[in-house]
Design an enzyme around this catalytic site. Structure first.
Site, mmCIF file in Angstrom:
data_model
loop_
_atom_site.group_PDB
_atom_site.id
_atom_site.type_symbol
_atom_site.label_atom_id
_atom_site.label_comp_id
_atom_site.label_asym_id
_atom_site.label_seq_id
_atom_site.Cartn_x
_atom_site.Cartn_y
_atom_site.Cartn_z
ATOM 1 N N ASP A 318 38.776 36.179 41.030
ATOM 2 C CA ASP A 318 38.590 37.527 40.511
ATOM 3 C C ASP A 318 37.094 37.862 40.618
ATOM 4 O O ASP A 318 36.258 37.011 40.959
ATOM 5 C CB ASP A 318 39.101 37.618 39.060
ATOM 6 C CG ASP A 318 39.493 39.041 38.687
ATOM 7 O OD1 ASP A 318 40.343 39.219 37.798
ATOM 8 O OD2 ASP A 318 38.951 39.984 39.302
ATOM 9 N N GLU A 524 41.065 46.862 31.357
ATOM 10 C CA GLU A 524 40.664 45.492 31.032
ATOM 11 C C GLU A 524 40.201 45.356 29.576
ATOM 12 O O GLU A 524 40.729 46.029 28.687
ATOM 13 C CB GLU A 524 39.596 45.036 32.042
ATOM 14 C CG GLU A 524 40.092 45.087 33.481
ATOM 15 C CD GLU A 524 39.181 44.391 34.468
ATOM 16 O OE1 GLU A 524 38.935 44.942 35.543
ATOM 17 O OE2 GLU A 524 38.740 43.268 34.183
HETATM 18 C C1 GLC Z 1 38.895 43.147 38.110
HETATM 19 C C2 GLC Z 1 40.276 42.732 37.666
HETATM 20 C C3 GLC Z 1 41.239 42.541 38.796
HETATM 21 C C4 GLC Z 1 40.871 43.448 39.943
HETATM 22 C C5 GLC Z 1 39.529 43.010 40.464
HETATM 23 C C6 GLC Z 1 39.027 43.932 41.596
HETATM 24 O O1 GLC Z 1 37.913 42.617 37.285
HETATM 25 O O2 GLC Z 1 40.378 41.617 36.802
HETATM 26 O O3 GLC Z 1 42.545 42.822 38.294
HETATM 27 O O4 GLC Z 1 41.857 43.369 40.972
HETATM 28 O O5 GLC Z 1 38.536 42.939 39.457
HETATM 29 O O6 GLC Z 1 38.771 45.205 41.107
#
Ligand code: GLC
Length: 638
Positions: A318, A524
Site C-alpha cells: 500500500d 480511510e
Molecule cells: C491508500 C489506500 C488504498 C489505495 C492506495 C492508493 O492509502 O489504503 O486502498 O488503493 O492508497 O490510493
C-alpha cells in the site's frame, strides 16, 4: 533463471500458457538487476519526473486519491496515462507500464465518470450480477483513459463501524463479501464478455484490515503531522486537529487482535475465493496482526497467500506501507520484499527505494531468486492482460465515460441499495399528492451523496462531478411545485400560485417532510469516529422539520450505520441510503414507489453508542438481513 513452475497434479495450473511462461522467462533472462527492480517500483504520477519511466524502467505509475491531471477530464486523463505508457515503451526492453487508480465505485477520480454506490450499499443490494455489470462499466470507463489496474475490490469484513473504511466493505458476512468480490473481479476482467480488454482488479487489503481494534492505530504522529505529505494531500476542510479529536486514525491501520482461527474463518475467506477465481493482484494491508505489520509478515504473505492459497499473481504494497515497518528504510525494504511484497507503491521517492533494494540484493540481504520471483509475477500478469501486444486501449471508449447506459445502471444500483428500516404509513410518497418538504442541504449536495474517493481522496461538497442530486431526482418525478426545499428547515422555496419562488409561510405544515442527513465525506482513517450519534445541528434540523409536517421521513447518507435509537420513535420512516453516488434519481424512484424497496442490511446496526466495537456482544437496533418492503405505486411518468 528460474523456470516458471510447471503445473503438476497437486499444483494449480499456471495462469499463463506454457508459451507465455516461456516468454516471461526469456524476457527475465534479458533483464539487468536495475531493470528488474524498476519493474518492482510504482511511483505516483505527481512525483515521477519526465524521462524517468524510460530511464528506470518503472513497472507502474498510479494516481492516488485525487491524483488527477490539472484539467480533470476523461480526455486529459487519457493523455496523461497514455504519455506515461508511451514513455515506458521507450525503455530498453520496451516493457509497458501498468497504470493504477482507485476505481472503487466507478472511475471515481475522473470528473464526469459514473459514480456507483459505495460497497456498503451494494452489499445491501446483495446481487452478484449487478456488481458484475458495475465492474464491467467501471472497467470500460477506466480503459477509456488507458488505465488497466483498479485498486478494487476491498474485501474487508468490517467489525467496528467506527472505522472510516466501513463503507468500502460489502458486508459483515464474509460469504457475501466473497460472492460480491468475485463478481466485481469478473466484471473488471470482462470474463466471458466480448467487451474489450481486462482491467486488473486488486483485492485488498490483505489481510484482516477490518479487524483492527479501536485505539491501536499508530498511523498518526502528532509531532510529525506538518511533514506528513500524504495527510497534507487530504483537503478535508475540517482541520486535522478537530478530526483527531473526533477519533480520526484511531482504528484504521491498527492491530487485529484476533486468533488465527478467526482470521482464517472471517478475513482470509474472501482471499481464498478471489484466488480461486483467478485474482492476479492483492494489496497488502497497513494494519498489523497480533502486533506484526502485514507488510512484513512472511507467514501470511508468502506461506499462507502464495503457498497455501496458491496465489500466482503479484502482491503490491500500500501507499508508503513499506516505510511504516520501521525507522531504517533500508531494513524496511529488506523485510517487505523478503516477506513477499512483489511491487512497492513507493510512491514519492522512488529512486530511494530503487537504491535501497539494489543495495539489499548486492549485500545478499535479498536473494536474486526473490527478485526473479517478484518480477516473473509482475511480467506474467502484464502478459496475461495483453499489455505486450496492446499497450494502449481504444480511445473511442472515451465516449462511454459517464454514458447514459452506465448512469442507468448506477440508478438501478442506487434503487436496489436503499434499505427501509421503519415505515408508519409514510412511504411511498404520492407524486400526485400535496407538496412535500425536503429539509437539509445534503438533499442537494452531489458530493455528500458520493462520499469519499470521489474526484479527491476525501470527497467534498456540492457539484464536485456530474450527476443528479436527490432533490433533483425527486423533482424530476413529481415536478418542482410538488417538492419544496428548505436547506435549514426554516425558510423554503415553496412555489406560490404565481410560481414565483418565495419564502413559504414558515408555519406552513406539510403532510410529509423528508429530512436528509449526511456524514461529512471522508476516506480511510480520516473517517474513524468515536461517536456515531447524530450531531446537535442535525437534531435541531429534525426538530424544525417535525414542527412543519404530519409525517417525518428521515433518509441517511452515511458510510455506516449511525446511532439513531433515541430519535427513531419520533420518526415515521427511516431509509438508509448509504453513499449512493452520482445518480440520485435512483433514490426518488423508490421513495415515490416507482421501484420497490428491496435492499436488506448487510451490516448489523448497533443500538447505542456503547455497543460500538463490542462485536458479537453488541445490542443491535437492526440485524443483517433486515429491511422492509412497501406496495408499489402505479408507474410514474418522468
Ligand atoms: C491508500 C489506500 C488504498 C489505495 C492506495 C492508493 O492509502 O489504503 O486502498 O488503493 O492508497 O490510493
Amino acid at each position: 533463471m528460474p523456470s516458471a513452475p510447471m503445473p503438476s497434479a497437486s499444483m494449480p495450473s499456471h495462469f499463463l500458457s506454457p508459451e507465455d511462461q516461456t516468454f516471461v522467462a526469456r524476457l527475465l533472462g534479458q533483464m539487468t538487476l536495475a531493470e528488474k527492480i524498476g519493474q518492482m517500483t510504482q511511483a505516483e504520477k505527481n512525483s515521477v519526473r519526465p524521462g524517468d519511466v524510460a530511464r528506470l524502467g518503472l513497472g507502474s505509475v498510479l494516481s492516488g486519491g485525487g491524483g488527477n491531471p490539472d484539467l480533470n477530464t476523461p480526455a486529459s486523463w487519457r493523455a496523461m496515462v497514455s504519455g506515461l505508457i508511451d514513455e515506458s515503451l521507450r525503455s530498453r526492453l520496451k516493457i509497458p507500464l501498468i497504470y493504477g487508480s482507485d476505481a472503487v465505485h466507478g472511475h471515481n477520480n475522473v470528473v464526469g465518470a459514473t459514480i456507483f454506490p459505495h460497497n456498503i450499499g451494494l452489499g445491501a443490494a446483495r446481487d452478484p450480477d449487478l456488481v458484475r455489470r458495475i465492474g464491467r462499466a467501471t472497467a470500460t470507463e477506466a480503459l477509456a483513459t488507458d488505465v488497466r489496474w483498479a485498486f478494487a475490490p476491498a474485501v474487508s469484513v468490517p467489525q467496528d463501524v467506527r472505522w472510516g473504511r466501513s463503507y468500502e466493505g460489502y458486508s459483515q458476512d464474509p460469504g457475501l463479501v466473497s460472492e460480491l468480490a468475485v463478481a466485481l473481479i469478473e466484471g473488471l476482467r470482462g470474463d466471458g464478455q466480448d467487451s474489450g480488454p481486462s482491467v486488473l482488479p486488486s483485492v485488498k487489503h490483505f489481510v484482516a484490515d477490518a479487524a483492527a481494534v479501536w485505539g491501536t492505530s499508530r498511523r498518526i504522529d502528532r509531532q510529525a503531522l506538518s511533514t506528513d505529505r500524504t495527510l497534507a494531500s487530504a483537503d478535508t476542510g475540517q482541520g486535522m486537529a478537530k478530526l483527531l479529536d473526533l477519533g480520526a486514525w484511531q482504528i484504521d491501520q491498527g492491530d487485529a487482535l484476533i486468533d488465527e482461527q478467526t482470521l482464517r474463518a472471517v478475513h482470509l475467506e474472501p482471499y481464498r475465493a478471489a484466488t480461486k477465481a483467478g485474482a492476479l493482484n492483492i494489496m497488502a494491508s497497513y494494519s498489523s496482526w497480533q502486533g506484526q505489520k502485514l507488510h512484513g509478515h512472511r507467514y501470511l504473505l508468502t506461506d499462507v497467500l502464495k503457498g497455501e492459497l496458491g496465489f500466482q499473481g503479484f502482491v503490491v504494497s500500500d501507499w508508503e506501507g513499506v516505510d511504516q515497518l520501521g525507522s531504517d528504510y533500508g531494513a524496511c525494504v529488506v523485510q517487505a520484499i523478503n516477506a513477499g511484497i512483489d511491487m512497492v507503491m513507493v510512491p514519492f521517492d522512488y529512486e530511494r527505494f530503487i537504491s535501497a533494494l539494489t543495495q539489499a540484493v548486492e549485500s545478499g540481504q535479498v536473494g536474486l531468486e526473490r527478485i526473479d520471483d517478484a518480477v516473473s509475477r509482475i511480467l506474467g500478469v502484464k502478459r496475461s492482460l495483453g499489455l505486450f501486444g496492446q499497450a494502449h486501449t481504444d480511445p473511442a471508449l472515451l465516449e462511454q465515460v459517464g454514458s447514459a447506459e452506465h448512469r442507468l445502471l448506477a440508478r438501478e444500483a442506487v434503487s436496489r441499495s436503499l434499505v427501509l428500516l421503519k415505515n408508519d404509513q409514510a412511504l411511498p410518497l404520492d407524486p400526485l399528492g400535496p407538496p412535500i418538504l425536503v429539509v437539509g442541504q445534503a438533499a442537494d449536495d452531489l458530493g455528500a451523496q458520493c462520499g469519499g474517493w470521489t474526484v479527491t481522496w476525501m470527497g467534498g461538497h456540492g457539484p464536485t462531478t456530474t450527476g443528479t442530486t436527490l432533490l433533483a431526482g425527486l423533482r424530476a418525478v413529481a415536478g418542482e411545485a410538488q417538492v419544496h426545499f428548505s436547506p435549514d428547515g426554516q425558510t423554503d422555496d415553496g412555489q406560490t400560485d404565481d410560481s414565483q419562488a418565495d419564502e413559504g409561510p414558515p408555519d406552513r405544515v406539510y403532510p410529509v417532510a423528508l429530512v436528509v442527513l449526511a456524514e461529512e465525506p471522508y476516506a480511510e482513517g480520516m473517517g474513524d469516529r468515536a461517536d456515531l450519534r447524530l450531531h446537535p445541528e442535525q437534531l435541531e434540523l429534525l426538530e424544525r422539520a417535525r414542527q412543519r409536517c404530519g409525517r417525518l421521513v428521515v433518509l441517511l447518507l452515511s458510510g455506516r450505520p449511525l446511532i439513531v435509537s433515541e430519535q427513531l420513535p419520533g420518526w415515521d420512516a427511516l431509509v438508509a441510503a448509504w453513499l449512493p453516488g452520482s445518480e440520485g434519481q435512483g433514490v426518488a424512484d423508490v421513495l415515490y414507489g416507482a421501484q420497490p424497496f428491496t435492499g436488506r442490511l448487510s451490516y448489523g446496526w448497533p443500538a447505542s453508542q456503547g455497543d460500538l466495537g463490542r462485536g458479537a456482544d453488541a445490542s443491535l437496533l437492526f440485524g443483517i438481513g433486515d429491511g422492509l418492503s412497501v406496495p408499489l405505486k402505479a408507474p410514474v411518468t418522468g
